[in-house]
Design an enzyme around this catalytic site. Structure first.
Site, PDB file in Angstrom:
ATOM      1  N   HIS A   1     -53.159 -62.453  19.911  1.00 48.51           N
ATOM      2  CA  HIS A   1     -54.336 -61.920  20.612  1.00 48.51           C
ATOM      3  C   HIS A   1     -55.575 -62.677  20.165  1.00 48.51           C
ATOM      4  O   HIS A   1     -55.859 -62.733  18.960  1.00 48.51           O
ATOM      5  CB  HIS A   1     -54.517 -60.423  20.322  1.00 48.51           C
ATOM      6  CG  HIS A   1     -53.647 -59.540  21.156  1.00 48.51           C
ATOM      7  ND1 HIS A   1     -53.934 -58.206  21.368  1.00 48.51           N
ATOM      8  CD2 HIS A   1     -52.494 -59.792  21.820  1.00 48.51           C
ATOM      9  CE1 HIS A   1     -53.001 -57.688  22.151  1.00 48.51           C
ATOM     10  NE2 HIS A   1     -52.101 -58.638  22.429  1.00 48.51           N
TER      11      HIS A   1
ATOM     12  N   TYR B   1     -60.859 -50.777  21.664  1.00 48.42           N
ATOM     13  CA  TYR B   1     -61.424 -49.801  20.719  1.00 48.42           C
ATOM     14  C   TYR B   1     -62.508 -49.053  21.491  1.00 48.42           C
ATOM     15  O   TYR B   1     -63.476 -49.657  21.949  1.00 48.42           O
ATOM     16  CB  TYR B   1     -62.043 -50.508  19.527  1.00 48.42           C
ATOM     17  CG  TYR B   1     -61.043 -51.071  18.543  1.00 48.42           C
ATOM     18  CD1 TYR B   1     -60.516 -52.352  18.693  1.00 48.42           C
ATOM     19  CD2 TYR B   1     -60.625 -50.324  17.446  1.00 48.42           C
ATOM     20  CE1 TYR B   1     -59.598 -52.872  17.781  1.00 48.42           C
ATOM     21  CE2 TYR B   1     -59.716 -50.832  16.524  1.00 48.42           C
ATOM     22  CZ  TYR B   1     -59.204 -52.105  16.702  1.00 48.42           C
ATOM     23  OH  TYR B   1     -58.286 -52.614  15.803  1.00 48.42           O
TER      24      TYR B   1
ATOM     25  N   PRO C   1     -57.477 -46.747   9.335  1.00 45.74           N
ATOM     26  CA  PRO C   1     -56.806 -47.809  10.093  1.00 45.74           C
ATOM     27  C   PRO C   1     -57.684 -48.483  11.148  1.00 45.74           C
ATOM     28  O   PRO C   1     -57.254 -49.416  11.798  1.00 45.74           O
ATOM     29  CB  PRO C   1     -55.613 -47.099  10.734  1.00 45.74           C
ATOM     30  CG  PRO C   1     -55.893 -45.667  10.641  1.00 45.74           C
ATOM     31  CD  PRO C   1     -56.855 -45.458   9.534  1.00 45.74           C
TER      32      PRO C   1
ATOM     33  N   LYS D   1     -56.645 -52.982   8.510  1.00 43.23           N
ATOM     34  CA  LYS D   1     -56.680 -53.688   7.226  1.00 43.23           C
ATOM     35  C   LYS D   1     -55.663 -53.189   6.211  1.00 43.23           C
ATOM     36  O   LYS D   1     -55.525 -53.765   5.138  1.00 43.23           O
ATOM     37  CB  LYS D   1     -58.090 -53.563   6.616  1.00 43.23           C
ATOM     38  CG  LYS D   1     -59.157 -54.310   7.396  1.00 43.23           C
ATOM     39  CD  LYS D   1     -58.937 -55.818   7.366  1.00 43.23           C
ATOM     40  CE  LYS D   1     -59.562 -56.500   8.557  1.00 43.23           C
ATOM     41  NZ  LYS D   1     -58.664 -57.455   9.187  1.00 43.23           N
TER      42      LYS D   1
ATOM     43  N   TYR E   1     -62.142 -59.245  11.169  1.00 40.97           N
ATOM     44  CA  TYR E   1     -60.971 -58.723  11.869  1.00 40.97           C
ATOM     45  C   TYR E   1     -59.769 -59.677  11.730  1.00 40.97           C
ATOM     46  O   TYR E   1     -58.650 -59.228  11.460  1.00 40.97           O
ATOM     47  CB  TYR E   1     -61.273 -58.482  13.355  1.00 40.97           C
ATOM     48  CG  TYR E   1     -60.272 -57.555  14.013  1.00 40.97           C
ATOM     49  CD1 TYR E   1     -59.096 -58.052  14.583  1.00 40.97           C
ATOM     50  CD2 TYR E   1     -60.472 -56.177  14.038  1.00 40.97           C
ATOM     51  CE1 TYR E   1     -58.158 -57.208  15.162  1.00 40.97           C
ATOM     52  CE2 TYR E   1     -59.542 -55.324  14.626  1.00 40.97           C
ATOM     53  CZ  TYR E   1     -58.392 -55.845  15.171  1.00 40.97           C
ATOM     54  OH  TYR E   1     -57.459 -55.006  15.733  1.00 40.97           O
TER      55      TYR E   1
HETATM   56  P1  FAS Z   1     -46.018 -48.033   1.822  1.00 39.51           P
HETATM   57  O1  FAS Z   1     -46.549 -46.645   1.654  1.00 39.51           O
HETATM   58  O2  FAS Z   1     -45.768 -48.570   3.193  1.00 39.51           O
HETATM   59  O3  FAS Z   1     -44.633 -48.178   1.042  1.00 39.51           O
HETATM   60  C1  FAS Z   1     -44.457 -47.586  -0.230  1.00 39.51           C
HETATM   61  C2  FAS Z   1     -42.970 -47.345  -0.418  1.00 39.51           C
HETATM   62  O4  FAS Z   1     -42.761 -46.822  -1.731  1.00 39.51           O
HETATM   63  C3  FAS Z   1     -42.423 -46.305   0.563  1.00 39.51           C
HETATM   64  O5  FAS Z   1     -41.268 -46.811   1.195  1.00 39.51           O
HETATM   65  C4  FAS Z   1     -42.106 -45.094  -0.323  1.00 39.51           C
HETATM   66  O6  FAS Z   1     -40.970 -44.392   0.126  1.00 39.51           O
HETATM   67  C5  FAS Z   1     -41.841 -45.749  -1.664  1.00 39.51           C
HETATM   68  N1  FAS Z   1     -42.094 -44.884  -2.823  1.00 39.51           N
HETATM   69  C6  FAS Z   1     -43.094 -43.987  -2.990  1.00 39.51           C
HETATM   70  N2  FAS Z   1     -42.988 -43.387  -4.194  1.00 39.51           N
HETATM   71  C7  FAS Z   1     -41.893 -43.928  -4.803  1.00 39.51           C
HETATM   72  C8  FAS Z   1     -41.246 -43.719  -6.057  1.00 39.51           C
HETATM   73  N3  FAS Z   1     -41.722 -42.839  -6.926  1.00 39.51           N
HETATM   74  N4  FAS Z   1     -40.140 -44.445  -6.340  1.00 39.51           N
HETATM   75  C9  FAS Z   1     -39.659 -45.351  -5.456  1.00 39.51           C
HETATM   76  N5  FAS Z   1     -40.204 -45.595  -4.244  1.00 39.51           N
HETATM   77  C10 FAS Z   1     -41.315 -44.880  -3.934  1.00 39.51           C
HETATM   78  N6  FAS Z   1     -52.295 -49.887   8.426  1.00 39.51           N
HETATM   79  C11 FAS Z   1     -52.731 -50.655   9.449  1.00 39.51           C
HETATM   80  O7  FAS Z   1     -53.111 -51.798   9.201  1.00 39.51           O
HETATM   81  N7  FAS Z   1     -52.762 -50.152  10.751  1.00 39.51           N
HETATM   82  C12 FAS Z   1     -52.320 -48.890  11.036  1.00 39.51           C
HETATM   83  O8  FAS Z   1     -52.346 -48.460  12.197  1.00 39.51           O
HETATM   84  C13 FAS Z   1     -51.832 -48.064  10.004  1.00 39.51           C
HETATM   85  N8  FAS Z   1     -51.358 -46.801  10.271  1.00 39.51           N
HETATM   86  C14 FAS Z   1     -50.909 -46.007   9.226  1.00 39.51           C
HETATM   87  C15 FAS Z   1     -50.413 -44.702   9.452  1.00 39.51           C
HETATM   88  C16 FAS Z   1     -49.980 -43.904   8.378  1.00 39.51           C
HETATM   89  C17 FAS Z   1     -49.456 -42.503   8.636  1.00 39.51           C
HETATM   90  C18 FAS Z   1     -50.025 -44.397   7.057  1.00 39.51           C
HETATM   91  C19 FAS Z   1     -49.581 -43.549   5.889  1.00 39.51           C
HETATM   92  C20 FAS Z   1     -50.497 -45.702   6.825  1.00 39.51           C
HETATM   93  C21 FAS Z   1     -50.931 -46.504   7.909  1.00 39.51           C
HETATM   94  N9  FAS Z   1     -51.394 -47.815   7.712  1.00 39.51           N
HETATM   95  C22 FAS Z   1     -51.853 -48.600   8.715  1.00 39.51           C
HETATM   96  C23 FAS Z   1     -51.414 -48.379   6.422  1.00 39.51           C
HETATM   97  C24 FAS Z   1     -50.011 -48.863   6.146  1.00 39.51           C
HETATM   98  O9  FAS Z   1     -49.631 -49.775   7.127  1.00 39.51           O
HETATM   99  C25 FAS Z   1     -50.028 -49.418   4.756  1.00 39.51           C
HETATM  100  O10 FAS Z   1     -51.161 -50.240   4.527  1.00 39.51           O
HETATM  101  C26 FAS Z   1     -48.774 -50.171   4.429  1.00 39.51           C
HETATM  102  O11 FAS Z   1     -47.688 -49.329   4.688  1.00 39.51           O
HETATM  103  C27 FAS Z   1     -48.879 -50.581   2.958  1.00 39.51           C
HETATM  104  O12 FAS Z   1     -47.635 -50.947   2.558  1.00 39.51           O
HETATM  105  P2  FAS Z   1     -47.130 -50.585   1.079  1.00 39.51           P
HETATM  106  O13 FAS Z   1     -48.186 -50.920   0.105  1.00 39.51           O
HETATM  107  O14 FAS Z   1     -45.782 -51.224   0.979  1.00 39.51           O
HETATM  108  O15 FAS Z   1     -47.021 -48.999   1.017  1.00 39.51           O
HETATM  109  C1  PHB Z   2     -51.728 -50.125  15.968  1.00 30.86           C
HETATM  110  O1  PHB Z   2     -51.330 -50.811  16.940  1.00 30.86           O
HETATM  111  O2  PHB Z   2     -51.009 -49.252  15.404  1.00 30.86           O
HETATM  112  C2  PHB Z   2     -53.119 -50.341  15.442  1.00 30.86           C
HETATM  113  C3  PHB Z   2     -53.835 -51.424  15.908  1.00 30.86           C
HETATM  114  C4  PHB Z   2     -55.129 -51.627  15.437  1.00 30.86           C
HETATM  115  C5  PHB Z   2     -55.674 -50.725  14.525  1.00 30.86           C
HETATM  116  C6  PHB Z   2     -54.929 -49.628  14.073  1.00 30.86           C
HETATM  117  C7  PHB Z   2     -53.647 -49.430  14.541  1.00 30.86           C
HETATM  118  O3  PHB Z   2     -56.943 -50.908  14.082  1.00 30.86           O
END
Ligand code: FAS
Ligand code: PHB
Length: 389
Positions: A72, A200, A292, A296, A384
């Site tokens: 994009h 957005y 989100p 980032k 971005y």
């Molecule tokens: P994660 O949380 O992805 O992974 C951590 C892992 O550690 C998990 O698999 C968990 O099960 C495991 N874990 C936890 N405790 C443990 C323990 N005690 N022992 C062993 N394993 C354990 N980011 C965006 O850029 N755009 C988005 O739209 C977006 N939407 C999101 C929506 C939600 C609901 C959430 C919670 C986050 C969102 N994020 C988004 C942010 C997300 O993408 C994170 O930045 C990304 O998952 C970060 O990855 P990790 O650091 O690997 O953490």
């Molecule tokens: C998504 O596609 O999940 C998404 C894209 C951009 C954002 C947040 C979420 O800023």
């Protein structure tokens, strides 16, 4: 058992770090609390910065992303019926890649299995011992059996609710947090996206985001109250509310359909300092969280992985510790810039319950400035697509 690096957490941070270290012959064991299917079924991020693309190439897991991802070159911003476009390539020379975190994690798991990477799923009671000595070890349980791994380093990639951050003593840790007075209600639908780029949308009724995963899988979000639950919203109600928040042209063109996933994510800004304690390094959501809005979260986890991987590669390659010694400072410098952008963009696009008429006027003036000022659009585009590592 002994390994070089124990990685706690099998999400994108942990798996990407494990794969990069593996490519450079550095042994790791990943400990994951959930099952692989559970991890793969979490619907999260959708936009990848150029730095993340480079890391996936370095890890040898970029083939499917290059084929199936969508580049994009800009995004649309709307407020009421007004719309304008931020051209990332014109301002920075870079685009972003639309490729779901689910697919990133799937690619990393496949590579991990192909290379015989060691991972334990369904682990319980993970405890990190002697992190602030030269001989850390990790104790945990799998199927009721107690296990111990001695290692050189521990990478805490276990997300916001993990154990790693809690291992750092309270008198060493400093935490910074902002909780937003709203959440995002998101749905996934097997429908064509309403526009070929993200929209957005700021509106009097609140924020909305029109995103996608591919030409027949759309991702939509609307700002909602923290008291709401996904089950409070029928698909019909969601679609009607989304149409009220985006420009009429897109609302009329929107193709709706049944949701195949519906969830609410709370929004918070959070940073813990330092991101290192002895031989324990925090990475990704274990150390920081962003709303989100600026896409980032996953991308800032990627820059942590970049700094930590390079530090560990230098340590094992030529015994130098500059990289690991500067990890926390370097990672935090970029984390805070991501926190700022995510906070700024969230403040710009959402309706806040306690907003005064003057606050609203400031919000519109800020959006108008972004719409009409080249330098403002360049600054937005640079943040971005991803600031340099
Ligand atoms: P994660 O949380 O992805 O992974 C951590 C892992 O550690 C998990 O698999 C968990 O099960 C495991 N874990 C936890 N405790 C443990 C323990 N005690 N022992 C062993 N394993 C354990 N980011 C965006 O850029 N755009 C988005 O739209 C977006 N939407 C999101 C929506 C939600 C609901 C959430 C919670 C986050 C969102 N994020 C988004 C942010 C997300 O993408 C994170 O930045 C990304 O998952 C970060 O990855 P990790 O650091 O690997 O953490
Ligand atoms: C998504 O596609 O999940 C998404 C894209 C951009 C954002 C947040 C979420 O800023």
């Amino acid at each position: 058992m002994r390994t070089a690096v124990v990685i706690i957490g099998g999400g994108p941070s942990g798996l990407l770090l494990s794969q990069l270290l593996h490519v450079h012959g550095i042994d790791t064991v990943v400990l994951e609390r959930k099952t692989k299917d559970y991890v793969l079924n979490r619907v999260r991020a959708g936009v990848l910065e150029r730095g993340m693309l480079d890391l996936m190439r370095q890890a040898g897991v970029a083939d499917r992303m290059e084929k199936e991802g969508h580049s994009h070159s800009g995004t649309v911003i709307s407020y009421g019926e007004k719309t304008f476009r931020i051209d990332f390539v014109e301002h920075t020379g870079h685009a972003v890649m639309i490729y779901g975190q689910t697919e990133v994690t799937r690619d990393l798991y496949e590579a991990h299995e192909e290379t015989g990477g060691k991972i334990d799923f369904n682990v319980e009671n993970v405890v990190i011992h002697n992190a602030n000595t030269d001989a850390p070890h990790v104790i945990y349980k799998v199927d009721g059996e107690s296990r111990r791994i001695d290692c050189d380093f521990v990478a805490g990639c276990d997300g916001f609710h993990g154990v790693s951050r809690q291992t750092i003593p309270l008198d060493v840790r400093r935490e910074y947090e902002k909780i937003y007075p709203f959440g995002w209600l998101g749905i996934l639908s097997e429908t064509p996206p309403v526009h070929h780029e993200l929209i957005y949308a700021a509106s009097k009724r609140g924020f909305a985001l029109c995103s996608m995963r591919n030409e027949n899988l759309s991702r939509y979000y609307i700002q909602c109250a923290l008291s709401e639950k996904p089950e409070d919203w029928t698909d019909e109600a969601f679609w009607e509310e989304l149409k009220r928040r985006i420009p009429t042209k897109q609302a009329e063109e929107l193709i709706t359909g049944p949701s195949i996933e519906k969830s609410i994510a709370p929004l918070r800004s959070f940073v813990t300092e330092p991101m290192r304690w002895g031989r324990l390094f925090l990475c990704g959501d274990a150390a920081h969280i962003v709303p989100p809005t600026g896409a980032k979260g996953l991308n800032t986890a990627a820059s942590d992985v970049h700094y930590l991987f390079n530090g560990l590669r230098d340590y094992y390659g030529n015994g130098t510790t500059d990289g690991i010694d500067s990890y926390s400072t370097k990672a935090l410098a970029r984390v805070w810039k991501a926190e700022r952008f995510s906070w700024w963009f969230s403040s710009l696009m959402h309706r806040y319950p306690d907003q005064s008429e003057f606050d609203l006027k400031m919000q519109i003036a800020e959006i108008e400035f972004l719409r009409t000022n080249h330098a403002a659009q360049k600054a937005m585009a640079e943040n971005y697509v991803g600031l340099p590592y």
